[in-house]
Write a protein that holds these residues in place. Structure first.
Motif, PDB file in Angstrom:
ATOM      1  N   VAL A  66       0.838  -1.194   0.000  1.00 48.18           N
ATOM      2  CA  VAL A  66       0.000   0.000   0.000  1.00 48.18           C
ATOM      3  C   VAL A  66       0.872   1.244   0.000  1.00 48.18           C
ATOM      4  O   VAL A  66       1.839   1.337   0.755  1.00 48.18           O
ATOM      5  CB  VAL A  66      -0.932   0.025   1.228  1.00 48.18           C
ATOM      6  N   ALA A  67       0.507   2.202  -0.842  1.00 49.40           N
ATOM      7  CA  ALA A  67       1.272   3.446  -0.930  1.00 49.40           C
ATOM      8  C   ALA A  67       0.319   4.634  -1.006  1.00 49.40           C
ATOM      9  O   ALA A  67      -0.831   4.511  -1.426  1.00 49.40           O
ATOM     10  CB  ALA A  67       2.177   3.428  -2.162  1.00 49.40           C
ATOM     11  N   SER A  68       0.829   5.780  -0.590  1.00 56.43           N
ATOM     12  CA  SER A  68       0.083   7.040  -0.675  1.00 56.43           C
ATOM     13  C   SER A  68       1.079   8.142  -1.025  1.00 56.43           C
ATOM     14  O   SER A  68       2.298   7.945  -0.914  1.00 56.43           O
ATOM     15  CB  SER A  68      -0.611   7.343   0.652  1.00 56.43           C
ATOM     16  N   PRO A  69       0.608   9.298  -1.447  1.00 53.29           N
ATOM     17  CA  PRO A  69       1.556  10.350  -1.856  1.00 53.29           C
ATOM     18  C   PRO A  69       2.583  10.719  -0.800  1.00 53.29           C
ATOM     19  O   PRO A  69       3.768  10.864  -1.101  1.00 53.29           O
ATOM     20  CB  PRO A  69       0.637  11.538  -2.182  1.00 53.29           C
ATOM     21  N   GLN A  70       2.156  10.873   0.446  1.00 55.92           N
ATOM     22  CA  GLN A  70       3.080  11.314   1.479  1.00 55.92           C
ATOM     23  C   GLN A  70       3.603  10.182   2.357  1.00 55.92           C
ATOM     24  O   GLN A  70       4.494  10.386   3.172  1.00 55.92           O
ATOM     25  CB  GLN A  70       2.412  12.377   2.371  1.00 55.92           C
ATOM     26  N   GLY A  71       3.042   8.973   2.182  1.00 47.09           N
ATOM     27  CA  GLY A  71       3.423   7.862   3.038  1.00 47.09           C
ATOM     28  C   GLY A  71       2.854   8.013   4.441  1.00 47.09           C
ATOM     29  O   GLY A  71       2.170   8.978   4.758  1.00 47.09           O
ATOM     30  N   PHE A 126      -7.855  15.062  -5.549  1.00 48.74           N
ATOM     31  CA  PHE A 126      -7.029  16.163  -5.064  1.00 48.74           C
ATOM     32  C   PHE A 126      -5.531  15.847  -5.050  1.00 48.74           C
ATOM     33  O   PHE A 126      -4.742  16.597  -5.622  1.00 48.74           O
ATOM     34  CB  PHE A 126      -7.475  16.576  -3.663  1.00 48.74           C
ATOM     35  N   ASP A 127      -5.128  14.740  -4.430  1.00 49.36           N
ATOM     36  CA  ASP A 127      -3.684  14.547  -4.242  1.00 49.36           C
ATOM     37  C   ASP A 127      -3.059  13.519  -5.177  1.00 49.36           C
ATOM     38  O   ASP A 127      -1.850  13.312  -5.137  1.00 49.36           O
ATOM     39  CB  ASP A 127      -3.363  14.198  -2.786  1.00 49.36           C
ATOM     40  N   LEU A 128      -3.842  12.888  -6.050  1.00 49.81           N
ATOM     41  CA  LEU A 128      -3.256  11.908  -6.965  1.00 49.81           C
ATOM     42  C   LEU A 128      -2.928  12.458  -8.348  1.00 49.81           C
ATOM     43  O   LEU A 128      -1.849  12.171  -8.878  1.00 49.81           O
ATOM     44  CB  LEU A 128      -4.166  10.678  -7.085  1.00 49.81           C
ATOM     45  N   PRO A 129      -3.797  13.268  -8.980  1.00 49.56           N
ATOM     46  CA  PRO A 129      -3.515  13.679 -10.365  1.00 49.56           C
ATOM     47  C   PRO A 129      -2.216  14.458 -10.526  1.00 49.56           C
ATOM     48  O   PRO A 129      -1.519  14.288 -11.529  1.00 49.56           O
ATOM     49  CB  PRO A 129      -4.723  14.549 -10.737  1.00 49.56           C
ATOM     50  N   GLY A 130      -1.887  15.325  -9.605  1.00 49.86           N
ATOM     51  CA  GLY A 130      -0.704  16.163  -9.764  1.00 49.86           C
ATOM     52  C   GLY A 130       0.551  15.614  -9.125  1.00 49.86           C
ATOM     53  O   GLY A 130       1.577  16.312  -9.054  1.00 49.86           O
ATOM     54  N   ASN A 131       0.514  14.388  -8.656  1.00 50.51           N
ATOM     55  CA  ASN A 131       1.674  13.813  -7.978  1.00 50.51           C
ATOM     56  C   ASN A 131       2.661  13.268  -9.009  1.00 50.51           C
ATOM     57  O   ASN A 131       2.409  12.258  -9.663  1.00 50.51           O
ATOM     58  CB  ASN A 131       1.218  12.705  -7.028  1.00 50.51           C
ATOM     59  N   ALA A 132       3.798  13.949  -9.145  1.00 45.17           N
ATOM     60  CA  ALA A 132       4.776  13.587 -10.180  1.00 45.17           C
ATOM     61  C   ALA A 132       5.330  12.182  -9.956  1.00 45.17           C
ATOM     62  O   ALA A 132       5.561  11.438 -10.918  1.00 45.17           O
ATOM     63  CB  ALA A 132       5.906  14.609 -10.203  1.00 45.17           C
ATOM     64  N   GLY A 133       5.545  11.819  -8.695  1.00 40.79           N
ATOM     65  CA  GLY A 133       6.057  10.486  -8.405  1.00 40.79           C
ATOM     66  C   GLY A 133       5.095   9.404  -8.844  1.00 40.79           C
ATOM     67  O   GLY A 133       5.505   8.365  -9.373  1.00 40.79           O
ATOM     68  N   LEU A 134       3.800   9.629  -8.643  1.00 44.99           N
ATOM     69  CA  LEU A 134       2.802   8.646  -9.053  1.00 44.99           C
ATOM     70  C   LEU A 134       2.730   8.554 -10.573  1.00 44.99           C
ATOM     71  O   LEU A 134       2.616   7.459 -11.138  1.00 44.99           O
ATOM     72  CB  LEU A 134       1.434   9.016  -8.478  1.00 44.99           C
TER      73      LEU A 134
END
Length: 371
Positions: A66-71, A126-134
């Motif tokens: 499981v992963a999330s933008p900020q961990g 909100f936090d997934l579309p603009g996440n460069a790492g994702l």
């Protein structure tokens, strides 16, 4: 010296005999970390979608990370912990530990996973579309042959992913996700803050959009890209991932939401008597409130389409004998009125007023019927 060498050899042999997890066994589940206060002050991810997919992946021998933008720890929107799929995941200590300490997306490599599954929930907008790492992870996973799957608002993470050749991942591909109609009914609190509506964004980027009627299950598969329209599409997406990885999904007992949606599909196909008899025989097997609300909201978005309105009314009528809810009867009465069936509408409103004489909404509807 000899003792040290023998010890090293023994350790190497033991390690070789331990089961290993290959990329072919590993599924990365991506969750929004946006949520606060169970979704009250900020939306997060949908626990129902996570739990159903996780249980299907695990039952089929896949390893879930499981992963999330900020961990770190993340928060789901409000959910029912007593639903069997949620209760089972909540009792899984390993799963709960992962949710308390999710991996940080920009520290992961896409080539390490056989599949990436993006869970929905409005936080994903909100936090997934603009996440460069994702975006990098999804592009690398795709370019290395992985399956990419998403459900509900989860496809928001895919909108702007560019592959090694510079093309958009979604361009020209058959896809689905939370539709504009569903957003109009269920997204009123947060949709104004979204960067775009999911359906609009995917259409604009060249996706071949495909959708089912409001909140009905929908699975779209285009090669290694697998998407589901709403929460009730989760099990279909998860089992499509399992099949896409070359496995036959293990047999399991469907959860009551699945059974309820299948019952509505049966009704919509024309088998009204069969669906009615099945629900009457064992109402506890189904989620009656879900069936009633499904019909209620489908009637709201039916517009001038009489066929859609009749199907919505039939769905409400399926639930009504098992769901003592005045608002549902008023919804059915409104549908009858829109179909020109004043006598049927009047009868339902009078039932409501008999039980609740002071209900202003019912009185106002009766005046419209008689006016």
């Amino acid at each position: 010296m000899i003792r040290l060498t023998l010890s090293c050899l023994l350790a190497a042999v033991l390690l070789l005999n331990l089961p290993s997890v290959s990329a072919g066994d590993r599924v990365l589940v991506v969750l929004s970390g946006e949520g606060r206060d169970a979704g009250k002050t900020r939306p997060g991810y949908e626990f129902d979608e996570l739990s159903q997919a996780w249980l299907i992946f695990k039952a089929n021998g896949l390893t879930v990370e499981v992963a999330s933008p900020q961990g770190g720890a993340i928060e789901a929107d409000k959910y029912n912990p007593d639903e069997p799929f949620n209760a089972e995941l909540l009792a899984d200590a390993e799963a709960m530990q992962q949710l308390e300490d999710t991996r940080r997306i920009d520290e992961l490599r896409g080539e390490e996973y056989a599949a990436v599954f993006v869970v929905g929930g409005k936080g994903a907008m909100f936090d997934l579309p603009g996440n460069a790492g994702l975006q990098r992870l999804l592009a690398h996973a795709w370019d290395n042959g992985a399956l990419i799957a998403a459900v509900c608002h989860g496809p928001a993470a895919l909108v702007d992913v560019r592959l090694a050749d510079g093309s958009l991942l979604v361009a020209g591909r058959r896809m689905t996700g939370f539709s504009n109609k569903e957003e109009a009914v269920f997204g009123k609190k947060w949709a104004a803050e979204f960067p775009w509506l999911l359906e609009d964004a995917l259409r604009e980027r060249g996706a071949a959009w495909d959708e089912a009627p409001l909140m009905m299950p929908k699975l779209a598969i285009d090669g290694r890209l697998i998407t589901g329209q709403n929460p009730y599409s989760t099990t279909a997406v998860a089992e499509a991932v399992v099949r896409g990885l070359g496995r036959t999904p293990v047999a399991r007992a469907p959860w009551r939401d699945e059974l309820s949606m299948a019952l509505v599909e049966r009704l919509r196909s024309g088998d009204i008597a069969g669906a009615t008899a099945a629900l009457h025989e064992d109402p506890a097997r189904y989620h009656v409130e879900l069936i009633g609300l499904l019909g209620y909201y489908q009637a709201q978005v039916a517009g001038e389409d009489a066929a859609l309105l009749r199907r919505a009314l039939q769905t409400m009528e399926l639930a009504m004998p098992h769901m003592d809810e005045p608002q549902l009867k008023l919804g059915a009465a409104e549908a009858h009125l829109r179909l020109g069936q004043r006598a049927e509408a009047r009868g339902l409103v009078l039932q409501v007023l008999e039980a609740a004489p002071e209900m202003g909404e019912a009185d106002a509807l009766l005046k419209r019927i008689d006016g």
